[in-house]
Enzyme design. Structure first.
Site, PDB file in Angstrom:
ATOM      1  N   LYS A 102       0.855  -1.188   0.000  1.00  0.00           N
ATOM      2  CA  LYS A 102       0.000   0.000   0.000  1.00  0.00           C
ATOM      3  C   LYS A 102       0.892   1.239   0.000  1.00  0.00           C
ATOM      4  CE  LYS A 102      -3.708  -2.604   1.003  1.00  0.00           C
ATOM      5  NZ  LYS A 102      -4.845  -2.818   0.112  1.00  0.00           N
ATOM      6  N   HIS A 121      -6.742 -13.509  -7.174  1.00  0.00           N
ATOM      7  CA  HIS A 121      -7.542 -12.545  -6.422  1.00  0.00           C
ATOM      8  C   HIS A 121      -8.973 -12.590  -6.941  1.00  0.00           C
ATOM      9  CE1 HIS A 121      -9.067  -8.829  -4.711  1.00  0.00           C
ATOM     10  NE2 HIS A 121      -8.060  -8.873  -3.880  1.00  0.00           N
TER      11      HIS A 121
END
Length: 468
Positions: free
Chosen positions: A168, A287
């Site tokens: 992130k 994902h």
């Protein structure tokens, strides 16, 4: 029977497609649908309509029906039961003959079973709750590129869950800064770091630059720690050709794992990538971006356990499966139901965990479930207990949010994990003694102590939407 003569007109579906006396075959694909009929539509007609519209039927009789054997090819609604506690909702069980499906194609399976019927006017809502994939059909799929045991052997890591971290901020970092964040996390003790699902190849960071800097981070951290490391390089792209180009480049760099967004990328692309990964020794992380669009509504859509089964057939070595304890949806028994579906060879029917059918995967490799989303060191005992050793625990903010930086954040998570595994192996109860185990470990690890202090009160407590 063409000789009987063709009789035009519209007739009720249930006359042909509702067959309560039908004995299901071992080769049938079985589906459990949650059906909410429109007012005035009897459940038998609604269930039969689902069977018809997802197999051979159409809205009127057609003369070409006489040119084939409908009895051989039609889907059959063979059982209907009311949903406890819900008004006008039923579980309709439908059996499909195996001949209706192309071998080795998840795409074709879904196009048939859920392609058309969900917009059907006689139904208020429709949800596919579960599928039983017969062994004869399972054997037409390659499945996961490697599976759990081969992955452990490649990584030389046994007896504990694997640790990951999503880098992130997910968007906006340059490739070099991104690679630096990867290096710090891996150096601190994580097994994997991860591209976020929407990191593909944007103007601020093109894919090739990211791949190069991440590969450098992997090899540098490997040489310093003596452990095998990986970063899920997201190969998802706008075309299949571009996706394969990225996977090939990853293989040339010598990295161990790539990643794909299987729902937005599509099952056809995913299966192609899975085949490439097996042929070339790459692990494949999956994902599930977009899954909640499909699976979050309780009475309409497709339950995630079906999407998880489809992924095991299409191919992937890891898949995100909710956390039970973090910020994203996941009710414990239901989550564990499809976690077992991903990992085990044989799973018994168990309605208390949402499993409508017994599933036999006949030697198809298993998939590691990934717990990710809003989890931190205080969750470690619960995660270790709930998911067991064969899982990947991913702490994004729970690593990068550490007050001292990424590497200490990684250290804190690794210490917490090792403490929980050791405590469990010594026979301690992680559920009741979890906080104490973490506190004891933090005395020996200033990094863990700092993490404990930051996240001591964070909770994401909402009622789960997905109840049985």
């Amino acid at each position: 029977k063409a000789s009987v003569g063709f009789k035009a007109g519209v007739k009720e579906y249930k006359l042909t497609y509702y067959t309560p006396t039908y004995e299901t075959k071992d080769t049938d694909i079985l589906a459990a649908f949650r059906v909410t009929p429109q007012p005035g539509v009897p459940p038998e007609e609604a269930g039969a309509a689902v069977a018809a519209e997802s197999s051979t039927g159409t809205w009127t009789t057609v003369w070409t029906d006489g040119l084939t054997s409908l009895d051989r090819y039609k889907g059959r609604c063979y059982h209907i039961e009311p949903v406890a506690g819900e008004e006008n909702q039923f579980i309709a069980y439908v059996a499909y003959p195996l001949d209706l499906f192309e071998e080795g194609s998840v795409t074709n399976m879904f196009t048939s079973i859920v392609g058309n019927v969900f917009g059907f006017k006689a139904l208020r809502a429709l949800r596919l709750e579960d599928l039983r994939i017969p062994t004869a059909y399972v054997k037409t799929f390659q499945g996961p590129p490697h599976g759990i045991q081969v992955e452990r052997d490649k990584l030389n890591k046994y007896g504990r869950p694997l640790l990951g971290c999503t880098i992130k901020p997910k968007l906006g970092l340059s490739a070099k800064n991104y690679g630096r964040a990867v290096y710090e996390c891996l150096r601190g003790g994580l097994d994997f770091t991860k591209d976020d699902e929407n990191v593909n190849s944007q103007p601020f960071m093109r894919w090739r630059d990211r791949f190069l800097f991440c590969a450098e981070a992997i090899f540098k951290s490997q040489s310093e720690t003596g452990e095998i490391k990986g970063h899920y390089l997201n190969a998802t792209a706008g075309t299949c050709e571009e996706m394969m180009k990225r996977a090939i480049f990853a293989r040339e760099l010598g990295v161990p794992i790539v990643m794909h967004d299987y729902l937005t990328g599509g099952f056809t692309a995913n299966t192609s990538l899975a085949h490439y990964c097996r042929d070339n020794g790459l692990l494949l992380h999956i994902h599930r971006a977009m899954h909640a669009v499909i699976d979050r509504q309780k009475n309409h859509g497709i339950h995630f356990r079906v999407l998880a089964k489809a992924l095991r057939m299409s191919g992937g070595d890891h898949i995100h499966a909710g956390t039970v304890v973090g910020k994203l949806e996941g009710e414990r028994d239901i989550t564990l139901g499809f976690v077992d579906l991903l990992r085990d060879d044989f799973i018994e029917k168990d309605r208390s965990r949402g499993l409508f059918f017994t599933q036999d995967w006949v030697s198809l490799p298993g998939v590691l479930p990934v717990a990710s989303g809003g989890i931190h060191v205080w969750h470690m005992p619960a995660l270790t207990e709930i998911f067991g050793d064969d899982s990947v625990l991913q702490f994004g903010g729970g690593t990068l949010g550490h007050p001292w930086g990424n590497a200490p954040g990684a250290v804190a998570n690794r210490v917490a994990l090792e403490a929980c595994v050791q405590a469990r192996n010594e026979g301690r109860d992680l559920a009741s003694e979890g906080n104490e185990i973490i506190r004891e470990a933090s005395k020996w690890s200033p990094e863990l102590a700092a993490a404990c202090e930051v996240w001591k009160e964070i909770k994401f407590e909402f009622e789960a939407m997905d109840t049985l």
